[in-house]
Design an enzyme around this catalytic site. Structure first.
Site, short mmCIF file in Angstrom:
data_model
loop_
_atom_site.label_atom_id
_atom_site.label_comp_id
_atom_site.label_asym_id
_atom_site.label_seq_id
_atom_site.Cartn_x
_atom_site.Cartn_y
_atom_site.Cartn_z
N GLU A 186 0.84 -1.19 0.00
CA GLU A 186 0.00 0.00 0.00
C GLU A 186 0.88 1.24 0.00
OE1 GLU A 186 -2.34 -0.50 3.52
OE2 GLU A 186 -0.77 0.18 4.86
N HIS A 224 -3.96 2.86 7.47
CA HIS A 224 -2.90 2.48 8.39
C HIS A 224 -2.00 3.66 8.76
CE1 HIS A 224 -3.20 -1.93 6.91
NE2 HIS A 224 -3.94 -1.74 7.97
#
Length: 268
Positions: A186, A224
């Site tokens: 990511e 995150h």
């Protein structure tokens, strides 16, 4: 309960002050400390579910009890706490997976953490992921195409984690049960770029990747704690470019991953 039901050998639970009790339908004894639990049962792995304020101490306690493999599911542990913890664990030779991760699953054998056991089948594809829920989507997409998994490990999406992509790639490269690897990354940080360099130099097994967050606005954290782009560092486009130049097939969306894995089947 879910780990026990899946067949994982859960030999002890730890909750200070509740030693002597039983949980999981009377199948798992409770101990007051990790050291007592390890000495009584021979446990070699710890899974940390406790809240963020208590998680670092739980990890320290497991390490001090000579547990060499620790999974931390907990989200929200402060980065400075993780920096000190990572240094301590490295000095003691302890492997931490996480924090902020779903754990690991070897289909048909064992699961440690919260990865659903019914969305994957045994096979020869190793899966490494920074994302939790995206991991589940990919496992299910593979299962629908009849592609099985050797082991799936979620390394966590925080800025400081105990296990990196390179650590997991090294293990899969040496694993005789793994023929191919799926890497789910990511935006944010440079772990995928480091992984690309490792793949180009050391991996003999094919790698397919997907990078989440391709539409994320610059400078904004997406999900995150480690998923934040700073300037041109950590962008999805740069990660895709570096991985592609290292010989990695990069999927445009998760559902494309099974298709990119399939060409290897023709040569088996």
């Amino acid at each position: 309960n879910q780990m026990v039901s899946y067949g994982t050998s859960v030999v002890a639970a730890v909750s200070p002050g509740k030693g002597g009790e039983w949980v999981a339908g009377g199948k798992v004894p409770v101990f007051d400390s990790v050291r007592i639990a390890a000495e009584a049962t021979g446990a070699n792995t710890s899974v940390v579910f406790v809240p963020a304020r208590s998680a670092p101490d739980a990890i320290y306690e497991a390490a001090d009890a000579n547990i060499r493999l620790i999974f931390c599911i907990t989200d929200g542990i402060p980065t400075q706490d993780m920096m000190r913890l990572r240094q301590y664990l490295d000095q003691r030779g302890v492997r931490l997976v996480g924090p902020n991760c779903p754990g690991a699953l070897t289909p048909g054998e064992s699961k440690v953490g919260i990865i659903p056991g019914n969305i994957t089948i045994p096979g020869n594809v190793g899966v490494i992921s920074r994302s939790g829920t995206l991991t589940y989507e990919v496992l299910y997409a593979l299962m629908l195409r009849g592609i099985g998994v050797s082991t799936c490990v979620g390394i966590g999406g925080d800025a400081i984690c105990g296990t990196t992509f390179i650590d997991a790639l090294t293990i899969f490269e040496e694993d005789p049960h793994t023929d191919r690897v799926v890497l789910i990354g990511e935006i944010g940080g440079s772990e995928e770029e480091k992984a690309a360099e490792y793949i180009s130099r050391h991996m003999t097994k094919p790698v397919v990747a997907f990078i989440a967050g391709q539409t994320a606005p610059q400078g904004r954290r997406m999900g995150h704690a480690g998923a934040i782009i700073e300037g041109k560092i950590g962008t999805a486009a740069e990660k895709v470019r570096v991985l592609t130049s290292s010989g990695v097939r990069v999927a445009k969306h998760p559902e494309e991953i099974p298709e990119l894995l399939q060409p290897e089947d023709r040569y088996q």
